[in-house]
Design a protein around this motif. Structure first.
Motif, short mmCIF file in Angstrom:
data_model
loop_
_atom_site.label_atom_id
_atom_site.label_comp_id
_atom_site.label_asym_id
_atom_site.label_seq_id
_atom_site.Cartn_x
_atom_site.Cartn_y
_atom_site.Cartn_z
N HIS A 60 -46.72 46.02 40.38
CA HIS A 60 -47.02 47.30 41.17
C HIS A 60 -48.35 47.66 41.57
N ARG A 61 -48.56 47.52 42.93
CA ARG A 61 -49.82 48.01 43.44
C ARG A 61 -49.83 49.44 44.06
N LEU A 62 -50.62 50.33 43.99
CA LEU A 62 -50.58 51.71 44.43
C LEU A 62 -52.28 51.92 44.96
N TRP A 63 -52.23 52.56 46.26
CA TRP A 63 -53.51 52.74 46.77
C TRP A 63 -53.21 54.08 47.46
N LEU A 64 -54.13 54.87 47.83
CA LEU A 64 -54.29 56.11 48.50
C LEU A 64 -55.25 55.97 49.59
N GLU A 65 -54.84 56.81 50.65
CA GLU A 65 -55.58 56.79 51.91
C GLU A 65 -55.59 58.28 52.39
N PRO A 66 -56.91 59.00 52.86
CA PRO A 66 -57.17 60.09 53.31
C PRO A 66 -56.01 60.20 54.62
N ARG A 67 -55.28 61.57 54.67
CA ARG A 67 -54.55 61.82 55.95
C ARG A 67 -54.99 63.31 56.31
N GLY A 68 -56.04 63.63 57.19
CA GLY A 68 -56.32 64.83 57.28
C GLY A 68 -56.67 65.38 56.25
N GLN A 69 -56.32 66.49 55.70
CA GLN A 69 -56.49 67.37 54.54
C GLN A 69 -55.57 66.97 53.35
N GLY A 70 -55.02 65.93 53.75
CA GLY A 70 -53.92 65.30 52.76
C GLY A 70 -54.14 63.93 52.27
N THR A 71 -53.28 63.33 51.46
CA THR A 71 -53.11 61.88 51.18
C THR A 71 -51.94 61.11 51.42
N LEU A 72 -52.26 59.94 51.85
CA LEU A 72 -51.11 59.15 51.93
C LEU A 72 -51.02 58.08 50.66
N LEU A 73 -50.05 58.19 50.08
CA LEU A 73 -49.80 57.27 48.86
C LEU A 73 -48.97 55.98 49.30
N GLN A 74 -49.53 54.86 48.97
CA GLN A 74 -48.63 53.88 49.10
C GLN A 74 -48.29 52.63 48.14
N GLU A 75 -47.25 52.43 48.13
CA GLU A 75 -46.93 51.33 46.95
C GLU A 75 -46.36 49.91 47.42
N HIS A 76 -46.62 49.10 46.72
CA HIS A 76 -46.04 47.61 46.85
C HIS A 76 -45.56 46.94 45.64
N ILE A 77 -44.01 47.11 45.38
CA ILE A 77 -43.92 46.80 44.06
C ILE A 77 -43.01 45.40 44.23
#
Length: 146
Positions: A94-111
């Motif tokens: 499981h790999r999880l990473w976050l990226e800023p998106r404006g005032q929010g966050t994009l969470l992405q995962e590769h499993i």
């Protein structure tokens, strides 16, 4: 082996989402009632951490041993990688990473999941579980707990 990729958006800054996704107590909360952990330590995950727990599907099926190793947890890059196995799973990477998106966050995962002949069943289970975790995470962020 099967691969699952997820993308979830949160209306919270990356530091708050990171605090949430690296907190083991929050993991237990967002997985209920689909997966219940026994003997899950408290606190945040960290690089090199080995976690041995018992898991109960839907909190009702017999507890099964499960092992997680946190291969990396980078608080600066907002990325973690775990290698897991147990309860019929040969490997669950499981790999999880976050990226800023404006005032929010994009969470992405590769499993990546290998459960032999049962891999398609575990892939369906993983899709259901990871989607189910999104709404409780949103609620925890809205509550100000993270």
């Amino acid at each position: 082996m099967a691969v699952l990729r997820n993308r979830f958006e949160y209306d919270a800054p990356p530091d708050r989402v990171w605090a949430l996704v690296t907190d083991l107590g929050a993991l237990a909360k967002v997985c209920r009632p689909y997966l219940v952990f026994e003997n899950l330590p408290q606190g945040r995950i960290f690089t090199g951490q080995a976690i041995d727990v018992m898991v109960r599907l839907f909190g009702k099926l017999p507890a099964q041993p499960y092992h997680m190793t946190v291969e990396s947890c980078d608080d600066q890059a907002l990325v973690f990688q775990s290698r897991e196995h147990g309860s019929g799973v040969k490997s669950w990477d499981h790999r999880l990473w976050l990226e800023p998106r404006g005032q929010g966050t994009l969470l992405q995962e590769h499993i990546e999941i290998d459960a032999g002949l049962l891999t398609p069943v575990f892939l369906l289970w993983a899709r259901m579980l990871y989607r189910a975790r999104h709404a409780p995470r949103v609620d925890l962020l809205k509550s100000g707990a993270f």
